[in-house]
Design a protein around this motif. Structure first.
Motif, PDB file in Angstrom:
ATOM      1  N   ARG A 118       0.852  -1.190   0.000  1.00 43.92           N
ATOM      2  CA  ARG A 118       0.000   0.000   0.000  1.00 43.92           C
ATOM      3  C   ARG A 118       0.890   1.242   0.000  1.00 43.92           C
ATOM      4  O   ARG A 118       1.963   1.248   0.594  1.00 43.92           O
ATOM      5  CB  ARG A 118      -0.907   0.005   1.230  1.00 43.92           C
ATOM      6  N   PRO A 119       0.495   2.310  -0.660  1.00 43.26           N
ATOM      7  CA  PRO A 119       1.335   3.500  -0.786  1.00 43.26           C
ATOM      8  C   PRO A 119       1.360   4.355   0.478  1.00 43.26           C
ATOM      9  O   PRO A 119       0.834   5.465   0.519  1.00 43.26           O
ATOM     10  CB  PRO A 119       0.701   4.248  -1.961  1.00 43.26           C
ATOM     11  N   GLY A 120       1.970   3.820   1.492  1.00 42.22           N
ATOM     12  CA  GLY A 120       2.131   4.560   2.736  1.00 42.22           C
ATOM     13  C   GLY A 120       3.551   4.461   3.242  1.00 42.22           C
ATOM     14  O   GLY A 120       4.410   3.807   2.650  1.00 42.22           O
ATOM     15  N   ARG A 121       3.813   5.129   4.376  1.00 42.72           N
ATOM     16  CA  ARG A 121       5.137   5.085   5.013  1.00 42.72           C
ATOM     17  C   ARG A 121       5.178   3.939   6.017  1.00 42.72           C
ATOM     18  O   ARG A 121       4.223   3.729   6.765  1.00 42.72           O
ATOM     19  CB  ARG A 121       5.416   6.397   5.735  1.00 42.72           C
ATOM     20  N   ALA A 145      10.557   3.945   5.357  1.00 42.82           N
ATOM     21  CA  ALA A 145      10.491   3.583   3.941  1.00 42.82           C
ATOM     22  C   ALA A 145       9.333   4.353   3.309  1.00 42.82           C
ATOM     23  O   ALA A 145       8.168   4.119   3.653  1.00 42.82           O
ATOM     24  CB  ALA A 145      10.282   2.083   3.787  1.00 42.82           C
ATOM     25  N   HIS A 146       9.657   5.270   2.415  1.00 46.36           N
ATOM     26  CA  HIS A 146       8.653   6.125   1.781  1.00 46.36           C
ATOM     27  C   HIS A 146       8.162   5.514   0.467  1.00 46.36           C
ATOM     28  O   HIS A 146       8.966   5.021  -0.328  1.00 46.36           O
ATOM     29  CB  HIS A 146       9.237   7.507   1.484  1.00 46.36           C
ATOM     30  N   PRO A 147       6.867   5.586   0.184  1.00 46.27           N
ATOM     31  CA  PRO A 147       6.370   5.064  -1.092  1.00 46.27           C
ATOM     32  C   PRO A 147       6.906   5.846  -2.279  1.00 46.27           C
ATOM     33  O   PRO A 147       7.106   5.292  -3.354  1.00 46.27           O
ATOM     34  CB  PRO A 147       4.849   5.204  -0.966  1.00 46.27           C
ATOM     35  N   GLU A 148       7.126   7.156  -2.092  1.00 49.01           N
ATOM     36  CA  GLU A 148       7.631   7.969  -3.188  1.00 49.01           C
ATOM     37  C   GLU A 148       9.035   7.530  -3.616  1.00 49.01           C
ATOM     38  O   GLU A 148       9.466   7.830  -4.728  1.00 49.01           O
ATOM     39  CB  GLU A 148       7.662   9.448  -2.781  1.00 49.01           C
ATOM     40  N   LEU A 149       9.749   6.855  -2.718  1.00 43.42           N
ATOM     41  CA  LEU A 149      11.090   6.358  -3.004  1.00 43.42           C
ATOM     42  C   LEU A 149      11.082   4.855  -3.235  1.00 43.42           C
ATOM     43  O   LEU A 149      12.097   4.187  -3.061  1.00 43.42           O
ATOM     44  CB  LEU A 149      12.034   6.726  -1.849  1.00 43.42           C
ATOM     45  N   ASN A 150       9.911   4.344  -3.600  1.00 44.85           N
ATOM     46  CA  ASN A 150       9.756   2.915  -3.872  1.00 44.85           C
ATOM     47  C   ASN A 150      10.105   2.078  -2.653  1.00 44.85           C
ATOM     48  O   ASN A 150      10.579   0.945  -2.784  1.00 44.85           O
ATOM     49  CB  ASN A 150      10.608   2.501  -5.077  1.00 44.85           C
ATOM     50  N   HIS A 151       9.887   2.642  -1.474  1.00 47.31           N
ATOM     51  CA  HIS A 151      10.131   1.966  -0.201  1.00 47.31           C
ATOM     52  C   HIS A 151      11.572   1.454  -0.062  1.00 47.31           C
ATOM     53  O   HIS A 151      11.822   0.421   0.547  1.00 47.31           O
ATOM     54  CB  HIS A 151       9.125   0.824   0.006  1.00 47.31           C
ATOM     55  N   SER A 152      12.507   2.221  -0.630  1.00 50.63           N
ATOM     56  CA  SER A 152      13.920   1.897  -0.442  1.00 50.63           C
ATOM     57  C   SER A 152      14.437   2.603   0.808  1.00 50.63           C
ATOM     58  O   SER A 152      13.919   3.646   1.216  1.00 50.63           O
ATOM     59  CB  SER A 152      14.743   2.325  -1.658  1.00 50.63           C
ATOM     60  N   LEU A 153      15.461   2.022   1.409  1.00 51.16           N
ATOM     61  CA  LEU A 153      16.067   2.566   2.626  1.00 51.16           C
ATOM     62  C   LEU A 153      17.569   2.717   2.426  1.00 51.16           C
ATOM     63  O   LEU A 153      18.234   1.794   1.926  1.00 51.16           O
ATOM     64  CB  LEU A 153      15.823   1.647   3.820  1.00 51.16           C
ATOM     65  N   HIS A 154      18.084   3.875   2.820  1.00 48.39           N
ATOM     66  CA  HIS A 154      19.518   4.128   2.834  1.00 48.39           C
ATOM     67  C   HIS A 154      19.869   4.580   4.252  1.00 48.39           C
ATOM     68  O   HIS A 154      19.647   5.728   4.628  1.00 48.39           O
ATOM     69  CB  HIS A 154      19.893   5.212   1.828  1.00 48.39           C
ATOM     70  N   THR A 155      20.377   3.659   5.038  1.00 47.76           N
ATOM     71  CA  THR A 155      20.593   3.893   6.461  1.00 47.76           C
ATOM     72  C   THR A 155      22.081   4.081   6.721  1.00 47.76           C
ATOM     73  O   THR A 155      22.873   3.145   6.580  1.00 47.76           O
ATOM     74  CB  THR A 155      20.058   2.709   7.288  1.00 47.76           C
ATOM     75  N   ASP A 156      22.455   5.294   7.070  1.00 48.57           N
ATOM     76  CA  ASP A 156      23.852   5.652   7.317  1.00 48.57           C
ATOM     77  C   ASP A 156      24.151   5.434   8.793  1.00 48.57           C
ATOM     78  O   ASP A 156      23.717   6.201   9.649  1.00 48.57           O
ATOM     79  CB  ASP A 156      24.071   7.108   6.919  1.00 48.57           C
ATOM     80  N   VAL A 157      24.867   4.370   9.094  1.00 46.89           N
ATOM     81  CA  VAL A 157      25.170   4.013  10.485  1.00 46.89           C
ATOM     82  C   VAL A 157      26.596   4.446  10.802  1.00 46.89           C
ATOM     83  O   VAL A 157      27.550   4.027  10.133  1.00 46.89           O
ATOM     84  CB  VAL A 157      25.020   2.494  10.714  1.00 46.89           C
ATOM     85  N   SER A 158      26.754   5.266  11.807  1.00 47.25           N
ATOM     86  CA  SER A 158      28.079   5.727  12.224  1.00 47.25           C
ATOM     87  C   SER A 158      28.306   5.336  13.680  1.00 47.25           C
ATOM     88  O   SER A 158      27.476   4.690  14.308  1.00 47.25           O
ATOM     89  CB  SER A 158      28.202   7.241  12.031  1.00 47.25           C
ATOM     90  N   GLY A 159      29.443   5.735  14.226  1.00 49.56           N
ATOM     91  CA  GLY A 159      29.764   5.397  15.606  1.00 49.56           C
ATOM     92  C   GLY A 159      30.238   3.974  15.796  1.00 49.56           C
ATOM     93  O   GLY A 159      30.281   3.478  16.934  1.00 49.56           O
TER      94      GLY A 159
END
Length: 570
Positions: A118-121, A145-159
């Protein structure tokens, strides 16, 4: 020859990008947030429905719809996802000291437009651990995960710790992703003594199975360098082309060339559903750059292949292609596209041992002369205004070499850098799409490396579907002239189908180019080991890709000594 990125076109894209920035709340979130990119939203805008010449109106439609954020999509409970959303696996990329970029995409039904969600977050949880059983958690958090971004995730983990192996996974509702293994880079000042890499390129799905990736997943590597043509825009028929499926049929919408954002998104879903490719991404962090087929064959800057459509229309297609590329790759926020532009060139360092200057030789290049294939050279080829990288990227590279203190300066890029004549006669031809079509730009880089005192220069290239080992010569016409560095060309994963150990033009090419030390036409990858005293390249090949499961072998191994460039058999 058109000037790439004409000012009025770029100005329109920048205006839309500023609007998107203002509307995108995720750009100000803290670390480990999902980082949405600019939003072309070109799905459904076919090339014959674009009004030629009306770029601003078409761009407003293409880039100005579907902005991420609470005002544009409802937040949905991930417990409502009833099918496995992690069908495309996981990936990590661009390792830095104490930091890694993690990627996944929610796609319960990846071969369908909208991926069956479904087109939701959706809120997705992520975990990073010291062990594959996740008994010792190093970091955890949430991303959207946003529908506008095709539910892709780019998670920048630091520390995180420097130069450390980690394991990671994602959770969406009751679903848990496959476990990925990754590694952070050592500190820039760390005196590391060895680095293990693999270089890959050119993986046409319709030309065969990604068997090479299954073997690559089993290698002990610090990172994989992907040198372009991650996907191909060409149609894939119901049986998967040379894969010749007998137990499944692909949907009809794959059997057309990619044009719209939806086309490119679906094509990435097809490629990323391959289990061998997923295994390689789950095993190693990737450092990626593109070539032409991620957008269109042999395009140059804002010029489409053959100039078959107006520039403004092609830039809409390029925006869709760049957007889908970013959505589907483990790339960091600085690589987020803005309309038809995306800064992909960047620098990574691995201790004092290696500096990687990742180039983009597509987005800023001058148009090819005399056609984009093998042609007789003419005087216009020597025009110093002709560029492969654009002035800004060229200055960035030369400045980086000036400041480099690394033992090895490695340049991952797309097309063959060394000169290649196709015949040992005066009637030779050169490839206009490679650096041979831009000799003044090549000369500037070699002169800049020499001026900067770069002793151990290694160029990595792909594109040609064969494995090469080449010496970079001060004078290409004099085999006895000084060797300035080495070039390692990775063969294709599948493109060109099975290939042969000795291609048909082997004799002509080796006789015409004495600096060509190795030439093999099988599929596979190159394993590269950098050490303090020498580097070794192992050309790993498989005999067949049109049937799955072929074993891997080392076709040849070469070394180059630190301070004494030139390839020698290991």
């Amino acid at each position: 020859m058109r000037q790439a990125h004409r000012p009025e076109l770029r100005a329109a894209a920048r205006r839309i990008a500023r609007y998107i920035d203002a509307e995108d709340p995720s750009r100000t979130r803290g670390r480990a947030a999902a980082h949405p990119g600019a939003v072309p939203g070109a799905a459904g805008v076919g090339r014959r429905r674009i009004v030629t010449g009306a770029f601003a109106a078409a761009a407003a439609l293409a880039f100005g719809t579907g902005l991420p954020g609470a005002a544009h999509a409802a937040e949905l409970d991930p417990k409502g996802i009833t099918e496995d959303p992690f069908t495309l696996g996981v990936a990590s990329g661009d390792p830095r000291p104490g930091s890694i970029l993690l990627w996944t995409r929610l796609a319960p039904r990846p071969y369908e437009p909208g991926s069956g969600l479904r087109p939701g977050r959706y809120t997705v949880r992520w975990e990073v651990a010291h062990d594959p059983d996740f008994t010792r958690i190093a970091a955890r958090g949430r991303a959207t995960a946003h529908p506008e971004l095709n539910h892709s995730l780019h998670t920048d983990v630091s520390g995180l710790d420097d130069d450390r192996v980690y394991y990671y996974r994602f959770r969406a509702g009751d679903w848990i992703s496959p476990v990925g293994r990754t590694r952070t880079a050592p500190a820039h000042s760390a005196p590391i003594t060895a680095l293990s890499l693999a270089a890959v390129s050119c993986q046409a799905y319709h030309d065969g199975y990604f068997t090479a990736y299954r073997h690559l997943a089993d290698e002990e590597l610090d990172a994989v360098l992907h040198l372009g043509d991650y996907l191909y825009e060409y149609a894939v028929n119901a049986v998967g082309g040379a894969r010749n499926y007998t137990d499944r049929r692909l949907p009809a919408h794959f059997n057309r060339e990619t044009i719209t954002l939806e086309d490119y998104r679906l094509r990435y879903a097809l490629y990323r559903s391959d289990p061998d490719l997923q295994a390689a991404h789950a095993a190693h962090p990737f450092i990626l750059t593109w070539d032409d087929h991620e957008t269109e064959n042999n395009y140059a800057g804002d010029d489409p292949d053959g100039g078959t459509v107006p520039t403004e229309e092609f830039l809409l297609r390029r925006a869709a292609a760049y957007r889908a590329y970013w959505e589907n790759q483990p790339l960091r926020p600085p690589q987020r596209p803005q309309g038809p532009d995306m800064r992909l060139y960047r620098r990574l360092r691995f201790g004092q041992l290696a500096q990687f200057d990742v180039l983009d030789t597509r987005q800023y290049r001058s148009d090819q002369l005399y056609g984009d294939g093998w042609q007789r050279p003419g005087p216009e080829l020597e025009d110093p205004e002709r560029t492969m990288t654009g002035a800004e990227q060229e200055s960035w590279l030369l400045d980086g070499w000036e400041r480099s203190t690394a033992r090895w300066n490695v340049v991952p890029q797309q097309v063959v850098f060394s000169r290649r004549r196709d015949a040992p006669t005066d009637a030779y031809r050169l490839s206009m799409d490679s650096w041979d079509g831009y000799p003044a730009a090549r000369r500037r880089l070699l002169d800049g490396a020499a001026a900067a005192g770069v002793e151990n220069l290694m160029i990595l290239s792909g594109d040609v579907h064969v494995g090469y080992g080449l010496d970079l010569k001060e004078d290409w016409d004099d085999p006895g002239s000084r060797t300035l560095g080495t070039e390692i060309t990775a063969t294709s994963v599948t493109s060109g189908r099975n290939g042969a150990d000795r291609p048909a033009n082997y004799d002509n090419l080796t006789r015409a180019n004495p600096h060509l030390k190795f030439y093999n036409g099988r599929r596979g990858y190159v394993r590269i080991t950098l050490g303090e005293e020498r580097a070794q390249a192992d050309y790993r090949t498989v005999d067949a890709v049109t049937t799955p499961g072929a074993p891997v072998r080392t076709a040849a191994s070469f070394v180059t000594e630190a301070g004494d460039p030139g390839l020698k058999p290991a």
